[in-house]
Design a protein around this motif. Structure first.
Motif, mmCIF file in Angstrom:
data_model
loop_
_atom_site.group_PDB
_atom_site.id
_atom_site.type_symbol
_atom_site.label_atom_id
_atom_site.label_comp_id
_atom_site.label_asym_id
_atom_site.label_seq_id
_atom_site.Cartn_x
_atom_site.Cartn_y
_atom_site.Cartn_z
ATOM 1 N N ALA A 1 0.853 -1.325 -0.015
ATOM 2 C CA ALA A 1 0.028 0.024 -0.124
ATOM 3 C C ALA A 1 1.072 1.204 -0.037
ATOM 4 C CB ALA A 1 -0.803 -0.116 1.172
ATOM 5 N N SER A 2 2.029 1.393 0.656
ATOM 6 C CA SER A 2 2.939 2.433 0.799
ATOM 7 C C SER A 2 3.508 2.492 -0.573
ATOM 8 C CB SER A 2 3.937 2.079 1.898
ATOM 9 O OG SER A 2 4.747 3.096 1.987
ATOM 10 N N MET A 3 3.846 1.644 -1.284
ATOM 11 C CA MET A 3 4.526 1.578 -2.632
ATOM 12 C C MET A 3 3.061 2.224 -3.689
ATOM 13 S SD MET A 3 7.493 1.165 -3.882
ATOM 14 C CE MET A 3 8.511 -0.289 -3.700
ATOM 15 N N ALA A 4 2.139 1.994 -3.659
ATOM 16 C CA ALA A 4 0.860 2.316 -4.340
ATOM 17 C C ALA A 4 0.679 3.777 -4.090
ATOM 18 C CB ALA A 4 -0.198 1.592 -4.301
ATOM 19 N N LEU A 5 1.003 4.317 -2.889
ATOM 20 C CA LEU A 5 0.963 5.623 -2.576
ATOM 21 C C LEU A 5 2.151 6.282 -2.836
ATOM 22 C CD1 LEU A 5 -0.344 5.332 1.061
ATOM 23 C CD2 LEU A 5 -1.622 6.471 -0.730
ATOM 24 N N GLN A 6 3.318 5.734 -3.150
ATOM 25 C CA GLN A 6 4.484 6.242 -3.835
ATOM 26 C C GLN A 6 4.021 6.459 -5.090
ATOM 27 O OE1 GLN A 6 8.246 6.801 -2.718
ATOM 28 N NE2 GLN A 6 7.508 8.391 -4.042
ATOM 29 N N PRO B 1 -2.427 23.986 -10.434
ATOM 30 C CA PRO B 1 -1.446 23.172 -10.098
ATOM 31 C C PRO B 1 -1.572 22.840 -8.656
ATOM 32 C CG PRO B 1 -0.855 24.618 -11.522
ATOM 33 C CD PRO B 1 -2.123 25.164 -11.010
ATOM 34 N N SER B 2 -1.883 23.619 -7.677
ATOM 35 C CA SER B 2 -1.869 23.264 -6.262
ATOM 36 C C SER B 2 -2.400 22.152 -5.862
ATOM 37 C CB SER B 2 -2.014 24.486 -5.418
ATOM 38 O OG SER B 2 -0.966 25.683 -5.708
ATOM 39 N N ALA B 3 -3.697 21.980 -6.437
ATOM 40 C CA ALA B 3 -4.576 20.968 -6.213
ATOM 41 C C ALA B 3 -3.850 19.628 -6.393
ATOM 42 C CB ALA B 3 -5.770 21.138 -7.239
ATOM 43 N N ALA B 4 -3.233 19.531 -7.446
ATOM 44 C CA ALA B 4 -2.460 18.174 -7.735
ATOM 45 C C ALA B 4 -1.297 18.061 -6.959
ATOM 46 C CB ALA B 4 -1.944 18.272 -9.208
ATOM 47 N N PHE B 5 -0.746 19.068 -6.431
ATOM 48 C CA PHE B 5 0.418 18.886 -5.435
ATOM 49 C C PHE B 5 -0.155 18.606 -4.096
ATOM 50 C CE2 PHE B 5 2.826 21.910 -8.421
ATOM 51 C CZ PHE B 5 3.418 21.012 -8.897
ATOM 52 N N ALA B 6 -1.371 18.999 -3.791
ATOM 53 C CA ALA B 6 -2.003 18.626 -2.618
ATOM 54 C C ALA B 6 -2.266 17.135 -2.384
ATOM 55 C CB ALA B 6 -3.218 19.395 -2.279
ATOM 56 N N VAL B 7 -2.333 16.557 -3.609
ATOM 57 C CA VAL B 7 -2.561 15.145 -3.757
ATOM 58 C C VAL B 7 -1.213 14.441 -3.320
ATOM 59 C CG1 VAL B 7 -3.247 13.167 -5.185
ATOM 60 C CG2 VAL B 7 -4.601 15.138 -5.318
ATOM 61 N N ALA B 8 -0.212 14.820 -3.838
ATOM 62 C CA ALA B 8 1.005 14.431 -3.823
ATOM 63 C C ALA B 8 1.300 14.705 -1.914
ATOM 64 C CB ALA B 8 2.176 15.191 -4.094
ATOM 65 N N VAL B 9 0.951 15.691 -1.320
ATOM 66 C CA VAL B 9 1.135 15.932 0.065
ATOM 67 C C VAL B 9 0.474 14.775 0.992
ATOM 68 C CG1 VAL B 9 1.024 17.559 2.036
ATOM 69 C CG2 VAL B 9 2.010 18.319 -0.090
ATOM 70 N N GLY B 10 -0.804 14.773 0.635
ATOM 71 C CA GLY B 10 -1.735 13.729 1.034
ATOM 72 C C GLY B 10 -1.345 12.403 1.012
ATOM 73 N N ALA B 11 -0.630 11.892 -0.056
ATOM 74 C CA ALA B 11 -0.128 10.511 -0.494
ATOM 75 C C ALA B 11 0.949 10.486 0.717
ATOM 76 C CB ALA B 11 0.247 10.280 -1.729
ATOM 77 N N ALA B 12 1.803 11.399 0.839
ATOM 78 C CA ALA B 12 3.161 11.192 1.685
ATOM 79 C C ALA B 12 2.521 11.266 3.153
ATOM 80 C CB ALA B 12 3.887 12.698 1.578
ATOM 81 N N VAL C 1 3.320 0.648 -7.901
ATOM 82 C CA VAL C 1 3.841 2.088 -8.229
ATOM 83 C C VAL C 1 2.958 2.363 -9.398
ATOM 84 C CG1 VAL C 1 5.662 3.597 -8.919
ATOM 85 C CG2 VAL C 1 5.700 1.845 -7.137
ATOM 86 N N VAL C 2 3.034 1.492 -10.364
ATOM 87 C CA VAL C 2 2.386 1.684 -11.773
ATOM 88 C C VAL C 2 0.788 2.038 -11.723
ATOM 89 C CG1 VAL C 2 1.779 0.748 -13.939
ATOM 90 C CG2 VAL C 2 4.110 0.267 -13.292
ATOM 91 N N GLY C 3 0.243 1.117 -10.716
ATOM 92 C CA GLY C 3 -1.346 1.280 -10.774
ATOM 93 C C GLY C 3 -1.585 2.666 -9.931
ATOM 94 N N GLY C 4 -0.890 2.921 -8.863
ATOM 95 C CA GLY C 4 -0.961 4.092 -8.012
ATOM 96 C C GLY C 4 -0.737 5.295 -8.786
#
Length: 452
Positions: free
Chosen positions: A264-269, A409-420, A389-392
Motif C-alpha cells: 500500500a505504501s508503494m502504491a501511495l508512492q 497546479p496546487s490541487a494536484a500537489f495537494a494530492v502528493a502531500v496527502g499521499a506522503a 507503483v504503476v497502478g497508483g
C-alpha cells in the motif's frame, strides 16, 4: 564514499559486468512504452481521450500481469518466463504501433495496450531477485544485499529518466512510432539476453538458491546447526531435516501482514509520482513553458538516482523500519513547498530536493520485503511492488489531472502531500519486526534474527 564504492564493486562482481547492462536495457522499454503510447495515439488519432484510454489500459495490464509473471518465475524459474514474456511483449508493442498507424479504433487499441502491459517481462523486479539470490548464495551479509537493492533502484530511476527522454527525442526528430519500435527491439534482444544470462541458474524454481548451501531453515531464534563430518552424531537429524524442506511450501499460502502495508505504501508512492507529474505539467503550461515539464520531471529522477546510490553509505545500525519512517517524514517535508511554487525556477528547486526522498523510500520497501517474504515468493513480491507503483501512478494521474484542470497546479500537489502523509501513517503503524521462519536468510555463521 570509499566503503560504498567497494560495496558497489562487490555487487557488480556478483553477476559480472554484462548483467546490469542487459537488465538496464531490458527494462528501458517499460519506461518508454507508457509515454510513447500516449504520444503515438494522440498523434495518429488526434484524440487525447483515446490516448489516455490506451495509456490507462497499458498501466492496468502491467498492474495485473506483473505479480502473475513474478509468481510464474518463482515456480518455474526466470529463464522460460522472461523469454516468453519479452517476445510476447515485443510482438504486442509492435502490434500497437501498427494498429495506431492504421488508425484503428479506440477499443481495439486499448485491448492491444492491455496485452502489452500484461506482458511486460518485469526485468527490474526479477533482476533484484536474481542479485539477492547471488548475494545469499555467496553468504553475503545484509549490508551487501541492501547495496544490491540500492544499485537496482538506481537503475530503475535512470531508466525512467532516460526512457521518456528517448521518446521525446524520437518524436521531435522523427515520429513516436520510432521510439516504440526501438522498445520492441530492446525487449526482444536485451530481454532474451537477460533470460539467457548464466546467472539465471542462480534461482531454482523452489527458491532454494536463496539459502546458503548446506543450511536448513530453523524456527526464529534457533541457531543453525553445521552439517558434515565433525558435527557429531545427531539422533534427531532426520527429524529436523524433514520439517526444513517444508517451510517454503507452507509459507506460500501465508504472507506477513506487514508486506501488505508495504505494498500500500508503494502504491501511495506511485500516487505521489502521478500527482507530481500532473502538477508539473499544469504549472509549466500556466507559465507558457510546457516543453519544460519533461525536463523538470527528469531532474527529479536524477536526484532520486543519486540519493539511491548514497544509501549504501548509511551505517548498518540504522534499521530498515527506521529508514522507512525517516523517508516518509522527508516525503512530507519536501513535498509541502510544492503547494507554494509559482515560478519555473522555484519548481526546479522544489522537485529536485523532493527527488532526494523518492529512492530511499522505494529501496527501503524493497529491502524490507526481501527480509519478510517467504523465499519461494520473492520474485512475485518484488513484481507486486513495482506493479503497485504503476497502478497508483495511473489512478493518481487521472484524479489529480482533473483537479489540476479545475483548481490549478496546487490541487494536484495537494494530492502528493496527502499521499506522503498516508505513507507516514503506514510506516508508523506497521510492525515490520517479525519474520516467518521460511523467510529467514541469515548471514553465514549468524543466528537467525529479526529486522531491526
Amino acid at each position: 564514499m570509499t566503503a560504498a564504492t567497494a560495496a558497489f564493486r562487490r555487487v557488480l562482481a556478483l553477476g559480472g559486468p554484462l548483467l546490469p547492462v542487459v537488465s538496464f536495457l531490458g527494462r528501458l522499454p517499460t519506461a518508454m512504452c507508457q509515454f510513447g503510447s500516449l504520444l503515438l495515439v494522440a498523434e495518429t488519432s488526434g484524440s487525447l481521450a483515446t490516448a489516455g484510454l490506451v495509456g490507462g489500459a497499458l498501466a492496468a495490464g502491467q498492474t495485473v500481469g506483473g505479480p502473475l509473471l513474478g509468481r510464474l518465475a518463482d515456480r518455474h524459474g526466470q529463464r522460460p518466463v522472461v523469454l516468453a514474456a519479452c517476445w510476447f511483449d515485443a510482438l504486442a508493442v509492435t502490434a500497437l504501433v501498427l494498429a495506431a498507424l492504421a488508425r484503428t479504433g479506440a477499443l481495439p487499441l486499448a485491448l492491444i495496450a492491455l496485452l502489452a502491459g500484461a506482458g511486460v517481462p518485469q526485468i527490474g523486479p526479477l533482476a533484484r531477485t536474481r542479485l539477492v539470490a547471488l548475494a545469499r548464495r555467496a553468504r553475503a551479509d545484509d549490508r551487501l544485499v541492501h547495496t544490491a537493492l540500492s544499485f537496482e533502484g538506481t537503475l530503475d530511476e535512470v531508466s525512467f529518466v532516460l526512457g521518456p527522454a528517448l521518446v521525446g527525442l524520437s518524436a521531435t526528430v522523427a515520429h513516436p512510432a520510432v521510439a516504440l519500435a526501438l522498445a520492441a527491439l530492446l525487449l526482444a534482444v536485451c530481454g532474451s539476453a537477460f533470460a539467457l544470462h548464466p546467472t539465471a541458474a542462480a534461482l531454482r524454481p523452489t527458491g532454494e538458491a536463496l539459502r546458503p548451501t548446506g543450511e536448513a531453515l530453523r524456527p526464529t531464534g534457533e541457531a543453525l546447526r553445521p552439517t558434515g563430518a565433525g558435527s557429531g552424531p545427531d539422533p534427531d537429524r532426520s527429524r529436523d531435516r524433514r520439517p526444513a524442506a517444508r517451510p517454503a511450501r507452507s509459507a506460500r499460502a501465508r504472507m506477513p501482514r506487514a508486506v501488505h502495508a508495504m505494498r500500500a505504501s508503494m502504491a501511495l508512492q506511485g500516487a505521489l509520482f502521478g500527482a507530481c507529474q500532473s502538477g508539473i505539467t499544469a504549472l509549466t503550461a500556466d507559465l507558457h513553458r510546457p516543453a519544460q515539464a519533461g525536463l523538470v520531471y527528469a531532474a527529479m529522477g536524477v536526484m532520486s538516482a543519486v540519493a539511491g546510490l548514497s544509501l549504501a553509505a548509511l551505517p548498518a545500525r540504522i534499521g530498515l523500519p527506521v529508514r522507512w519512517r525517516a523517508a516518509a517524514v522527508a516525503l512530507i517535508a519536501l513535498s509541502v513547498p510544492l503547494l507554494f511554487v509559482r515560478s519555473l525556477g522555484a519548481l526546479y528547486l522544489a522537485v529536485v530536493v523532493l527527488g532526494a526522498a523518492f529512492a530511499p523510500h522505494l529501496i527501503t520497501l524493497f529491502g524490507l520485503t526481501e527480509r519478510l517474504v517467504p523465499v519461494g515468493r520473492l520474485a512475485e513480491s518484488m513484481a507486486f511492488l513495482t506493479s503497485a507503483v504503476v497502478g497508483g501512478q495511473a489512478l493518481s494521474l487521472a484524479a489529480s489531472g482533473r483537479l489540476a484542470e479545475a483548481y490549478g497546479p496546487s490541487a494536484a500537489f495537494a494530492v502528493a502531500v496527502g499521499a506522503a502523509v498516508l505513507i507516514l501513517g503506514l510506516a508508523l503503524t506497521t510492525r515490520a519486526t517479525d519474520r516467518p521462519a521460511a523467510a529467514i536468510r541469515p548471514a553465514a555463521g549468524a543466528p537467525a534474527g529479526s529486522v531491526r
